[in-house]
Design an enzyme around this catalytic site. Structure first.
Site, PDB file in Angstrom:
ATOM      1  CB  CYS A 180      41.864  44.082  41.061  1.00 54.35           C
ATOM      2  SG  CYS A 180      40.381  43.048  41.077  1.00 54.35           S
ATOM      3  CB  CYS A 218      41.769  40.835  42.732  1.00 58.12           C
ATOM      4  SG  CYS A 218      41.110  40.909  41.070  1.00 58.12           S
TER       5      CYS A 218
END
Length: 81
Positions: free
Chosen positions: A5, A8
């Protein structure tokens, strides 16, 4: 952070290094081609460290484990601060 991700990773690093480092996420499929060309982006994901309009370092591609990208990016930033 077990799955890949990029958002993230960038959010966690931005929180850790704020305000000394700014993070930008650029979709090279959407921005003008000249930006990707100038930055020499040849593979995605690419994480680059720029200072005074000069590219200092970069990580090209990703690992299957997000924490490796996180650690590699953190190390890259610490080496150029």
């Amino acid at each position: 952070m077990e799955t890949w991700c990029m958002k993230c990773i960038l959010e966690r690093l931005a929180a850790e290094f704020y305000p000394r480092v700014r993070f930008y996420c650029v979709n090279v499929n959407v921005v003008p081609q000249s930006l990707g060309y100038h930055a020499e982006v040849v593979k995605m994901p690419t994480i680059q460290l720029w200072k005074d309009r000069q590219k200092q370092a970069e990580l090209i591609g990703g690992h299957s484990k997000a924490w490796l990208v996180f650690d590699d990016t953190r190390e890259m930033i610490k080496n150029y601060q």
